[in-house]
Design a protein around this motif. Structure first.
Motif, PDB file in Angstrom:
ATOM      1  N   LEU A 147      -0.155   0.915  12.249  1.00 36.72           N
ATOM      2  CA  LEU A 147      -0.530   2.262  12.149  1.00 36.72           C
ATOM      3  C   LEU A 147      -1.129   2.698  10.735  1.00 36.72           C
ATOM      4  N   LEU A 148      -0.487   2.320   9.577  1.00 33.32           N
ATOM      5  CA  LEU A 148      -0.945   2.508   8.450  1.00 33.32           C
ATOM      6  C   LEU A 148      -2.352   1.963   8.153  1.00 33.32           C
ATOM      7  N   TYR A 149      -2.649   0.452   8.710  1.00 34.97           N
ATOM      8  CA  TYR A 149      -3.763  -0.081   8.455  1.00 34.97           C
ATOM      9  C   TYR A 149      -4.955   0.890   9.287  1.00 34.97           C
ATOM     10  N   TRP A 150      -4.510   0.807  10.605  1.00 42.51           N
ATOM     11  CA  TRP A 150      -5.501   1.754  11.228  1.00 42.51           C
ATOM     12  C   TRP A 150      -5.679   3.105  10.812  1.00 42.51           C
TER      13      TRP A 150
ATOM     14  N   PHE B 163      -3.726  -7.700  12.252  1.00 44.33           N
ATOM     15  CA  PHE B 163      -3.657  -8.074  10.814  1.00 44.33           C
ATOM     16  C   PHE B 163      -2.387  -7.603  10.068  1.00 44.33           C
ATOM     17  N   SER B 164      -1.500  -6.814  10.695  1.00 43.39           N
ATOM     18  CA  SER B 164      -0.159  -6.509  10.187  1.00 43.39           C
ATOM     19  C   SER B 164       0.733  -7.627  10.535  1.00 43.39           C
TER      20      SER B 164
ATOM     21  N   ILE C 265      -4.839  -1.547  -0.551  1.00 44.23           N
ATOM     22  CA  ILE C 265      -4.148  -2.531  -1.348  1.00 44.23           C
ATOM     23  C   ILE C 265      -2.692  -2.367  -1.768  1.00 44.23           C
ATOM     24  N   ILE C 266      -2.495  -1.041  -1.929  1.00 37.90           N
ATOM     25  CA  ILE C 266      -1.065  -0.600  -2.221  1.00 37.90           C
ATOM     26  C   ILE C 266      -0.281  -0.827  -0.990  1.00 37.90           C
ATOM     27  N   VAL C 267      -0.689  -0.442   0.097  1.00 39.67           N
ATOM     28  CA  VAL C 267      -0.071  -0.771   1.393  1.00 39.67           C
ATOM     29  C   VAL C 267       0.139  -2.121   1.675  1.00 39.67           C
TER      30      VAL C 267
END
Length: 387
Positions: free
Chosen positions: A87-90, A120-121, A143-145
């Protein structure tokens, strides 16, 4: 007693009739304090929804839960972490416009939707690295996530592996290969009445040292309806043992023992429980373990002894565990230890504590050799069956 006493010898070595009368199963039943496998029959009641003590000690909680529940928790921990970071990447791809256009500089290569973000996750956390999706240097937030996700995956793997290893090396598993005999016996040792039971290690990596404790546990119901547990510790002749071969734990029925005034007939009317614990350190892992069991009055065999299982060979000591729980009859006075001690001191004196003789019972006198006295008269009571 008007019955005339006959002086004769009775041999119960080959006798197959048990003279102890068992209590009716429908009358006077009591609740066991501990089961034979060492588990306590105690349930705890707490306020509904109060899970804070279990959450504060989550490591111990995960070790004590069942395997199927643990696998469910671990599977959900991985799946939920994949979904959370996907969810964060999306969200990062959506803010950067990667989901609408393919011509901009993407934060992550080939991540245009939630499905690609989930894959990806999972590839990031599992360190699969197929090479089709990857992180770019265009978005500092991504990059931080990604860094947090990488550190979290290492921490989660460490916790999972540690709990699985600790659960597999649990003390309960080792305790299953250290066993007590199914019964305890009462017989004569050096002229004294003794209660004994057997302890053995069934594995090849033997325990070098351990300590044994035994308690007599009773519960007493008060007039107000409350229940009070009473504990009395037994003095053992060999509380510290080296368990290279099976050993017999001995408790002498002497003054001060809770079983000193207990006769065979009284034994079946009692509601106590003998709880024994063996605490030891295993030489392979160095971990502290404990094996427990309990004996009710029905598990105590008066007038029997354990069969010999240890033999000396040419190169080894041979132990036959097929005879570990086998007992055989021996000549033992059917008296409590207090009455037996009184008869030893005054063999010709009437013992007022002897149980009365009924119509279907006979009293026998046996002549045996005793190290302390040249001649000892012991009285036996045997039941006579009516055909």
């Amino acid at each position: 007693m008007s019955t005339k006493r006959e002086e004769q010898i009775i041999d119960t070595y080959y006798t197959s009739i048990h003279t102890l009368h068992r209590r009716n199963v429908n009358e006077g039943r009591w609740l066991r304090y501990m089961q034979k496998d060492g588990s306590f029959l105690v349930s705890f009641r707490k306020c509904p929804g109060d899970w804070s003590p279990y959450l504060l000690d989550i490591f111990t909680t995960l070790i004590e839960i069942r395997w199927r529940i643990m696998f469910l928790v671990f599977s959900l921990s991985y799946i939920l972490s994949w979904i959370f970071f996907s969810l964060l990447y999306w969200l990062i791809a959506y803010i950067n416009g990667d989901t609408q256009s393919v011509d901009n500089n993407p934060c992550m290569d080939n991540v245009r939707g939630f499905t690609e973000a989930f894959l990806f996750s999972m590839e990031t956390q599992a360190t699969i690295g197929y090479g089709y999706r990857g992180m770019t240097e265009n978005c500092i937030g991504a990059i931080i996530v990604f860094t947090i996700h990488d550190v979290f995956s290492c921490l989660l793997d460490t916790i999972v592996i540690g709990i699985v290893v600790a659960k597999m090396a649990s003390a309960r598993k080792r305790a299953q290969t250290v066993g007590f005999s199914s019964y305890a016996v009462v017989n004569l040792r050096n002229g004294d009445l003794c209660l004994s039971w057997r302890l053995g290690d069934f594995r090849g990596n033997h325990i070098l040292e351990g300590s044994i404790r035994a308690h007599v546990v009773r519960y007493v119901k008060q007039r107000e309806g409350s229940v009070v547990m009473l504990y009395q510790e037994l003095d053992l002749e060999n509380p510290h043992v080296v368990l290279a071969v099976p050993t017999t734990i001995i408790h002498k029925l002497k003054p001060g023992s809770p079983l000193y005034r207990m006769a065979p007939d009284d034994l079946q009317e009692e509601n106590f429980e003998l709880v024994v614990c063996f605490t030891y350190t295993e030489d392979s892992t160095g971990m502290l373990h404990q094996t427990r069991t309990s004996y009710t009055p029905a598990d105590i065999r008066w007038g029997q002894r354990f069969q010999d299982i240890l033999k000396v060979g040419k190169r080894h000591y041979k132990v036959d565990y097929a005879l570990f729980n086998e007992t055989t009859w021996v000549s033992v006075p059917m008296l409590c230890a207090e009455a037996y001690e009184r008869e030893r001191r005054h063999p010709n004196e009437d013992n007022s504590r002897l149980p009365p003789v009924t119509e279907n019972e006979n009293i026998y006198w046996a002549t045996i050799d005793c190290p302390e006295e040249p001649l000892l008269l012991m009285r036996f009571k045997a039941s006579v069956r009516e055909e």
